[in-house]
Design a protein around this motif. Structure first.
Motif, short mmCIF file in Angstrom:
data_model
loop_
_atom_site.label_atom_id
_atom_site.label_comp_id
_atom_site.label_asym_id
_atom_site.label_seq_id
_atom_site.Cartn_x
_atom_site.Cartn_y
_atom_site.Cartn_z
N LYS A 1 0.83 -1.21 0.00
CA LYS A 1 0.00 0.00 0.00
C LYS A 1 0.86 1.25 0.00
CE LYS A 1 -4.36 -1.63 1.95
NZ LYS A 1 -5.30 -1.58 3.08
N LYS A 2 1.93 1.22 0.78
CA LYS A 2 2.85 2.37 0.83
C LYS A 2 3.49 2.61 -0.54
CE LYS A 2 4.19 2.27 5.72
NZ LYS A 2 5.28 1.95 6.66
N THR A 3 3.89 1.52 -1.19
CA THR A 3 4.52 1.63 -2.52
C THR A 3 3.54 2.19 -3.54
OG1 THR A 3 5.79 -0.35 -1.92
CG2 THR A 3 5.89 0.34 -4.21
N LEU A 4 2.30 1.67 -3.51
CA LEU A 4 1.28 2.14 -4.46
C LEU A 4 0.95 3.60 -4.24
CD1 LEU A 4 -1.13 -0.93 -4.44
CD2 LEU A 4 0.27 -0.18 -6.35
N LYS A 5 0.89 4.00 -2.96
CA LYS A 5 0.59 5.39 -2.62
C LYS A 5 1.70 6.31 -3.14
CE LYS A 5 -0.74 8.39 1.18
NZ LYS A 5 -0.75 8.57 2.66
N HIS B 1 3.63 5.66 -5.60
CA HIS B 1 3.58 5.66 -7.06
C HIS B 1 2.47 6.58 -7.59
CE1 HIS B 1 2.94 4.02 -11.14
NE2 HIS B 1 4.26 3.86 -11.10
N ASP B 2 1.32 6.58 -6.88
CA ASP B 2 0.20 7.44 -7.28
C ASP B 2 0.53 8.92 -7.13
OD1 ASP B 2 -1.30 5.25 -7.93
OD2 ASP B 2 -2.32 5.15 -5.99
N GLU B 3 1.35 9.22 -6.12
CA GLU B 3 1.67 10.61 -5.82
C GLU B 3 2.97 11.08 -6.50
OE1 GLU B 3 1.88 10.71 -1.62
OE2 GLU B 3 -0.29 10.62 -1.32
N ARG B 4 3.40 10.35 -7.54
CA ARG B 4 4.70 10.67 -8.12
C ARG B 4 4.71 12.03 -8.84
NH1 ARG B 4 2.17 7.02 -11.32
NH2 ARG B 4 2.24 7.31 -13.58
N ASN B 5 3.54 12.50 -9.30
CA ASN B 5 3.49 13.79 -9.99
C ASN B 5 2.91 14.90 -9.12
OD1 ASN B 5 4.60 12.89 -12.41
ND2 ASN B 5 2.65 12.01 -13.04
N LEU C 1 10.93 10.22 -5.51
CA LEU C 1 10.68 9.08 -4.61
C LEU C 1 10.39 7.83 -5.42
CD1 LEU C 1 10.24 8.18 -1.64
CD2 LEU C 1 7.85 8.74 -1.95
N SER C 2 9.57 7.99 -6.48
CA SER C 2 9.22 6.86 -7.35
C SER C 2 10.46 6.33 -8.06
CB SER C 2 8.18 7.32 -8.37
OG SER C 2 7.87 6.27 -9.24
N THR C 3 11.30 7.25 -8.52
CA THR C 3 12.55 6.86 -9.21
C THR C 3 13.46 6.09 -8.27
OG1 THR C 3 12.36 8.92 -10.44
CG2 THR C 3 14.42 7.74 -10.66
N ALA C 4 13.53 6.55 -7.01
CA ALA C 4 14.37 5.88 -6.01
C ALA C 4 13.88 4.45 -5.76
CB ALA C 4 14.36 6.67 -4.71
#
Length: 219
Positions: free
Chosen positions: A21-25, A27-31, A61-64
């Motif tokens: 869930k943390k990962t998906l969140k 990813h959703d907030e990457r922009n 954060l998503s790139t990391a």
């Protein structure tokens, strides 16, 4: 599943779900652009920048996260990523038992196997999988990819057989199997200066055809 095992499994699955869930969140907030309170600029700011806040882009954060995944995949890269599938008919030979040979529940493993030092056979009437003594191996010819040298090392255990989890449990050694070998005599040390006792290696040949096990050390 009941009792303590069920509790442990539930706790493990819960932690995996939370992490997902943390990962998906993330990813959703990457922009999404957020105010960054962590950075403090040195010196005086111009008047037209006083009412603005520093922004932190979540894309970093998503790139990391992606980079971390790539590093993890590279760490466990193996010499043979794909192997040929082996059918059950090829792996096992049906052994018929009983007075009139009508019972066919026993299986003899036709591939090379590894059994530990403390292995004890089950009583003959209760043994379902027979591992012949002639196809049991204790040592492997392991090649170090950086040193370009081959050593005969003791096998400690079978980590994973890509064919099936059941073959891993039985200790079947086929092409592509990850085994654990004793590298204490090679004198390898960690970055902290501690001696390395065991390392993983991947089998690169068909042991039942060659009569020996050839493997490449995963460094």
């Amino acid at each position: 599943m009941h009792g303590l095992k069920a509790k442990l499994l539930h706790a493990k699955r819960y932690s995996e779900k939370v992490q997902m869930k943390k990962t998906l969140k993330a990813h959703d907030e990457r922009n999404v652009k957020r105010p960054d309170s962590g950075t403090v600029s040195e010196g005086a700011l111009p008047t037209y920048l006083l009412d603005r806040e520093n922004q932190r882009d979540a894309k970093a954060l998503s790139t990391a996260l992606k980079q971390k995944r790539k590093d993890k995949a590279a760490k466990y890269a193996v010499p043979l990523p794909k192997v040929r599938g082996i059918a059950e008919d090829e792996m096992f030979k049906v052994v018929r038992t009983g007075k009139s040979k009508t019972k066919a529940w026993k299986r003899m493993v036709t591939k090379a196997t590894f059994v530990g030092e403390s292995f004890t056979r089950k009583p003959v009437k209760m043994e379902r999988f027979i591992r012949p003594m002639a196809l049991r191996y204790k040592k492997a010819n392991v090649t170090h990819p950086e040193l370009k040298a081959t050593f005969q090392l003791q096998i400690i255990g079978v980590k994973k057989n890509p064919q099936s989890p059941m073959y891993t449990q039985l200790g079947v050694l086929t092409k592509g199997t990850i085994i654990e070998v004793n590298v204490s005599e090679l004198g390898m040390v960690t970055t902290g200066g501690k001696a390395v006792v065991a390392k993983y290696a991947q089998i690169t040949n068909n042991p039942e055809n060659d009569g020996c096990i050839n493997a490449v050390l995963l460094v």
